[in-house]
Design a protein around this motif. Structure first.
Motif, PDB file in Angstrom:
ATOM      1  N   ILE A  15       0.850  -1.191   0.000  1.00  0.00           N
ATOM      2  CA  ILE A  15       0.000   0.000   0.000  1.00  0.00           C
ATOM      3  C   ILE A  15       0.889   1.246   0.000  1.00  0.00           C
ATOM      4  O   ILE A  15       1.853   1.327   0.759  1.00  0.00           O
ATOM      5  N   ALA A  16       0.570   2.192  -0.862  1.00  0.00           N
ATOM      6  CA  ALA A  16       1.266   3.485  -0.989  1.00  0.00           C
ATOM      7  C   ALA A  16       2.695   3.357  -1.491  1.00  0.00           C
ATOM      8  O   ALA A  16       3.488   4.277  -1.331  1.00  0.00           O
ATOM      9  N   THR A  21       0.302   5.637  -9.128  1.00  0.00           N
ATOM     10  CA  THR A  21       1.066   6.686  -9.827  1.00  0.00           C
ATOM     11  C   THR A  21       1.759   6.096 -11.049  1.00  0.00           C
ATOM     12  O   THR A  21       1.708   6.668 -12.146  1.00  0.00           O
ATOM     13  N   LEU A  22       2.387   4.940 -10.871  1.00  0.00           N
ATOM     14  CA  LEU A  22       3.075   4.281 -11.986  1.00  0.00           C
ATOM     15  C   LEU A  22       2.085   3.865 -13.063  1.00  0.00           C
ATOM     16  O   LEU A  22       2.320   4.102 -14.254  1.00  0.00           O
ATOM     17  N   THR A  23       0.968   3.266 -12.667  1.00  0.00           N
ATOM     18  CA  THR A  23       0.018   2.793 -13.676  1.00  0.00           C
ATOM     19  C   THR A  23      -0.634   3.943 -14.439  1.00  0.00           C
ATOM     20  O   THR A  23      -0.897   3.817 -15.633  1.00  0.00           O
ATOM     21  N   ALA A  24      -0.863   5.057 -13.777  1.00  0.00           N
ATOM     22  CA  ALA A  24      -1.413   6.225 -14.485  1.00  0.00           C
ATOM     23  C   ALA A  24      -0.451   6.702 -15.558  1.00  0.00           C
ATOM     24  O   ALA A  24      -0.870   7.055 -16.666  1.00  0.00           O
ATOM     25  N   ALA A  25       0.836   6.709 -15.254  1.00  0.00           N
ATOM     26  CA  ALA A  25       1.837   7.114 -16.247  1.00  0.00           C
ATOM     27  C   ALA A  25       1.879   6.123 -17.406  1.00  0.00           C
ATOM     28  O   ALA A  25       1.955   6.527 -18.578  1.00  0.00           O
ATOM     29  N   GLN A  26       1.808   4.838 -17.107  1.00  0.00           N
ATOM     30  CA  GLN A  26       1.839   3.821 -18.167  1.00  0.00           C
ATOM     31  C   GLN A  26       0.612   3.919 -19.066  1.00  0.00           C
ATOM     32  O   GLN A  26       0.698   3.706 -20.274  1.00  0.00           O
ATOM     33  N   ALA A  27      -0.521   4.247 -18.475  1.00  0.00           N
ATOM     34  CA  ALA A  27      -1.773   4.318 -19.227  1.00  0.00           C
ATOM     35  C   ALA A  27      -1.828   5.495 -20.177  1.00  0.00           C
ATOM     36  O   ALA A  27      -2.725   5.564 -21.020  1.00  0.00           O
ATOM     37  N   ARG A 123       0.203   8.137   4.938  1.00  0.00           N
ATOM     38  CA  ARG A 123      -0.287   9.216   5.804  1.00  0.00           C
ATOM     39  C   ARG A 123      -0.474  10.511   5.008  1.00  0.00           C
ATOM     40  O   ARG A 123      -1.473  11.216   5.185  1.00  0.00           O
ATOM     41  N   ALA A 124       0.467  10.804   4.124  1.00  0.00           N
ATOM     42  CA  ALA A 124       0.350  12.010   3.291  1.00  0.00           C
ATOM     43  C   ALA A 124      -0.844  11.884   2.338  1.00  0.00           C
ATOM     44  O   ALA A 124      -1.604  12.846   2.148  1.00  0.00           O
ATOM     45  N   ARG A 125      -1.010  10.711   1.756  1.00  0.00           N
ATOM     46  CA  ARG A 125      -2.131  10.471   0.841  1.00  0.00           C
ATOM     47  C   ARG A 125      -3.462  10.603   1.583  1.00  0.00           C
ATOM     48  O   ARG A 125      -4.411  11.204   1.074  1.00  0.00           O
ATOM     49  N   PHE A 133      -9.353   5.236  -1.312  1.00  0.00           N
ATOM     50  CA  PHE A 133      -9.401   4.595  -0.005  1.00  0.00           C
ATOM     51  C   PHE A 133      -8.323   5.156   0.905  1.00  0.00           C
ATOM     52  O   PHE A 133      -7.205   5.412   0.465  1.00  0.00           O
ATOM     53  N   ALA A 134      -8.654   5.326   2.163  1.00  0.00           N
ATOM     54  CA  ALA A 134      -7.705   5.788   3.168  1.00  0.00           C
ATOM     55  C   ALA A 134      -7.484   4.656   4.162  1.00  0.00           C
ATOM     56  O   ALA A 134      -8.356   4.367   4.986  1.00  0.00           O
ATOM     57  N   ALA A 135      -6.351   3.990   4.061  1.00  0.00           N
ATOM     58  CA  ALA A 135      -6.033   2.886   4.969  1.00  0.00           C
ATOM     59  C   ALA A 135      -5.351   3.423   6.216  1.00  0.00           C
ATOM     60  O   ALA A 135      -4.580   4.379   6.159  1.00  0.00           O
ATOM     61  N   THR A 136      -5.634   2.788   7.324  1.00  0.00           N
ATOM     62  CA  THR A 136      -4.976   3.136   8.580  1.00  0.00           C
ATOM     63  C   THR A 136      -3.661   2.369   8.681  1.00  0.00           C
ATOM     64  O   THR A 136      -3.399   1.450   7.890  1.00  0.00           O
TER      65      THR A 136
END
Length: 162
Positions: A15-16, A21-27, A123-125, A133-136
């Motif tokens: 997670i994080a 981010t990588l997949t958005a660039a590839q797409a 935490r930054a995300r 989704f915001a995971a703890t």
């Protein structure tokens, strides 16, 4: 316009780690489609996804639909970036079935990021509220327990991203 040989891009990382981010660039490449598990889960099951157990159940349901769709896209000549975590041998086996059924090439992108860096990014995300989704920290720990790095013996073309 002609596109290169269809490619299934897979992504593995905690997670994080930077998978989305990588997949958005590839797409962004021509002739490439992004299929994001987080995006689909957040929109199809917004009221049902409250625990790790819910995620396991709902992601399995989603894979039953997305798998054949990804194969059809690959067979139609498009490349597919699958932003689904290839984080266990079982999930990677499912993904292998997709590119084998489609007769497509593949690359497994492994984001090898230390836990503490992932936690800081998480935490930054979460603070920025820009992710579906915001995971703890506790959820990070629970999910990370199942993480298994890819092994060359699994037979994937692996590109490691530090």
């Amino acid at each position: 316009m002609t596109f290169p040989t269809p490619m299934l891009h897979l992504v593995c990382g905690k997670i994080a780690a930077g998978k989305s981010t990588l997949t958005a660039a590839q797409a962004a490449a021509p002739g490439t489609i992004l299929l994001s598990e987080d995006h689909w889960l957040a929109r199809l099951y917004p009221e049902e996804l409250a625990s790790v157990a819910d995620y396991i159940r709902l992601s399995a349901r989603l894979r039953q639909v997305v798998g054949p769709h990804a194969v059809a896209l690959l067979r139609a000549g498009l490349s597919v970036v699958l932003d689904f975590p290839a984080n266990t041998p079982g999930l990677r086996l499912w993904m292998r079935g997709l590119f084998e059924e489609a007769g497509a090439a593949h690359t497994l992108h492994y984001l090898d990021v230390p836990d503490e860096v992932c936690r800081q990014r998480l935490r930054a995300r979460n603070a920025a509220a820009g992710h579906d989704f915001a995971a703890t920290d506790a959820e990070f720990d629970a999910i990370t327990r199942y993480f298994v790095p890819p092994d060359e013996a699994e037979g994937f073309v692996i590109v490691r991203h530090p």
